[in-house]
Design an enzyme around this catalytic site. Structure first.
Site, PDB file in Angstrom:
ATOM      1  N   ARG A 225       0.842  -1.191   0.000  1.00 42.59           N
ATOM      2  CA  ARG A 225       0.000   0.000   0.000  1.00 42.59           C
ATOM      3  C   ARG A 225       0.882   1.248   0.000  1.00 42.59           C
ATOM      4  O   ARG A 225       1.949   1.263   0.627  1.00 42.59           O
ATOM      5  CB  ARG A 225      -0.875   0.036   1.256  1.00 42.59           C
ATOM      6  CG  ARG A 225      -2.093  -0.832   1.179  1.00 42.59           C
ATOM      7  CD  ARG A 225      -3.115  -0.274   0.187  1.00 42.59           C
ATOM      8  NE  ARG A 225      -4.295  -1.102   0.102  1.00 42.59           N
ATOM      9  CZ  ARG A 225      -4.522  -2.020  -0.851  1.00 42.59           C
ATOM     10  NH1 ARG A 225      -3.646  -2.237  -1.793  1.00 42.59           N
ATOM     11  NH2 ARG A 225      -5.656  -2.706  -0.863  1.00 42.59           N
ATOM     12  N   HIS A 273      -0.640   0.449  -9.771  1.00 41.24           N
ATOM     13  CA  HIS A 273      -1.474  -0.444  -8.945  1.00 41.24           C
ATOM     14  C   HIS A 273      -2.053  -1.600  -9.775  1.00 41.24           C
ATOM     15  O   HIS A 273      -3.262  -1.812  -9.830  1.00 41.24           O
ATOM     16  CB  HIS A 273      -2.602   0.349  -8.269  1.00 41.24           C
ATOM     17  CG  HIS A 273      -3.197  -0.359  -7.080  1.00 41.24           C
ATOM     18  ND1 HIS A 273      -3.674   0.296  -5.977  1.00 41.24           N
ATOM     19  CD2 HIS A 273      -3.399  -1.686  -6.815  1.00 41.24           C
ATOM     20  CE1 HIS A 273      -4.144  -0.576  -5.090  1.00 41.24           C
ATOM     21  NE2 HIS A 273      -3.980  -1.782  -5.581  1.00 41.24           N
TER      22      HIS A 273
HETATM   23  C1  OXD Z   1      -5.723  -4.549  -3.635  1.00 39.06           C
HETATM   24  C2  OXD Z   1      -6.107  -5.204  -4.891  1.00 39.06           C
HETATM   25  O1  OXD Z   1      -6.272  -4.851  -2.569  1.00 39.06           O
HETATM   26  O2  OXD Z   1      -5.650  -4.744  -5.957  1.00 39.06           O
HETATM   27  O3  OXD Z   1      -4.843  -3.684  -3.714  1.00 39.06           O
HETATM   28  O4  OXD Z   1      -6.845  -6.178  -4.844  1.00 39.06           O
END
Ligand code: OXD
Length: 310
Positions: A225, A273
């Site tokens: 994160r 991400h």
């Molecule tokens: C997260 C996902 O939780 O991409 O970051 O599933």
């Protein structure tokens, strides 16, 4: 049951048919319609729900996350309905995450940042490489994703160890716990992979005090994160050579602003991400199993424990 599907970032036009295919017998309302009928919903399936939606969900039986993490729900604190919250644990995501982490380790291990720069200048320069068995990958966070990555890296010949807040006794790789255990892992990690959940305890964990415990020239890989990063400390560690490189997939905020210094650094491999994108087709089956549990009065299989924050 009435199921609400809400996310501002996920492709709901793909999620909806996937869920409808495995949830016949339940009604699914999506987006604005889920907001409009919030008070009637039995289950909310969501990523980053707005606080108004949570406040209006007065009859919920459970919340299911559309992603592996749940910090996007728990950040609303006291406004989160007091119901079981299910984490999405899908083996396909573990496989995707392992590919991301393996790629990142090999990218730095085999000097690809240098070769990419050299290509731009037509420079033919070989760099000496170590064997995988001379290198250690330390993984912070040995849940489903971390364990899968650890086992795969071990199969490739790397030394692998992990750290979790408390051992379960079922670990399949060398694993440490507690503050002393974390130090033991850090001092030997040529590559540090962070797959911790974001909690009040782990926010800002990737800062100077931790980075200074790594061997000089270590590589940081963070598909965890953005809130784990102390950005100024990462930049300082890269500038000083304490870190020789980093792969970063997650940021706070996302998208990462276009003028952020991370973008222009050749020693950072930056991705938006995507380390373990959710696959609606398989995730829907996992969620359907949870919906059946909830319909029968039980909790989702991988339920958040509020006392530990994930
Ligand atoms: C997260 C996902 O939780 O991409 O970051 O599933």
């Amino acid at each position: 049951m009435l199921l609400g599907l809400y996310s501002d970032v996920d492709p709901l036009e793909i999620w909806l048919p996937a869920l409808e295919g495995v949830l016949a017998g339940h009604e699914i309302v999506v987006g604005e319609k889920a907001l409009a009928r919030a008070g009637e919903l039995d289950v909310l399936m969501t990523w980053a729900p707005p606080v108004e939606l949570l406040r209006q969900c007065t009859g919920l039986k459970a919340i299911l996350s559309l992603g592996a993490g749940v910090d996007h729900i728990l950040r609303h604190g006291a406004d989160v309905p007091d119901v079981p919250i299910g984490r999405l644990v899908d083996p396909v995501m573990s496989e995707r995450m392992s590919h991301y982490v393996i790629h990142s380790v090999i990218h730095h291990h085999r000097h690809f940042p240098s070769y990419l720069q050299q290509q731009g200048k037509a420079e033919w320069i070989e760099h000496r490489q170590k064997d995988a068995g001379e290198l250690t990958v330390g993984i912070l966070g040995l849940g489903a994703l971390g364990t899968f990555c650890a086992e795969r890296l071990q199969m490739l010949g790397y030394n692998v160890c992990g750290w979790r807040r408390s051992l379960t006794g079922n670990e399949t790789i060398t694993c440490y716990e507690g503050a002393d255990g974390q130090k033991t892992l850090l001092t030997q990690s040529d590559f540090l992979v962070c797959l911790l959940p974001l909690t009040t305890e782990t926010r800002g964990i990737l800062g100077k005090p931790l980075l200074d415990q790594l061997p000089r020239g270590a590589v940081l890989i963070n598909p965890g994160r953005g809130g784990h990063l102390v950005e100024s400390d990462i930049l300082e560690a890269l500038d000083s050579g304490q870190l020789s490189g980093a792969t970063l997939d997650v940021f706070e905020p996302e998208p990462l602003p276009a003028d952020h210094p991370f973008w222009s650094r050749p020693d950072i491999l930056l991705t938006p991400h995507i380390a373990a994108q959710t696959v609606p087709a398989t995730a829907a089956r996992v969620m359907a199993a949870d919906v059946e549990l909830i319909a029968n009065g039980a909790s989702p299989l991988h339920c958040v424990r509020l006392d530990r924050g994930y």
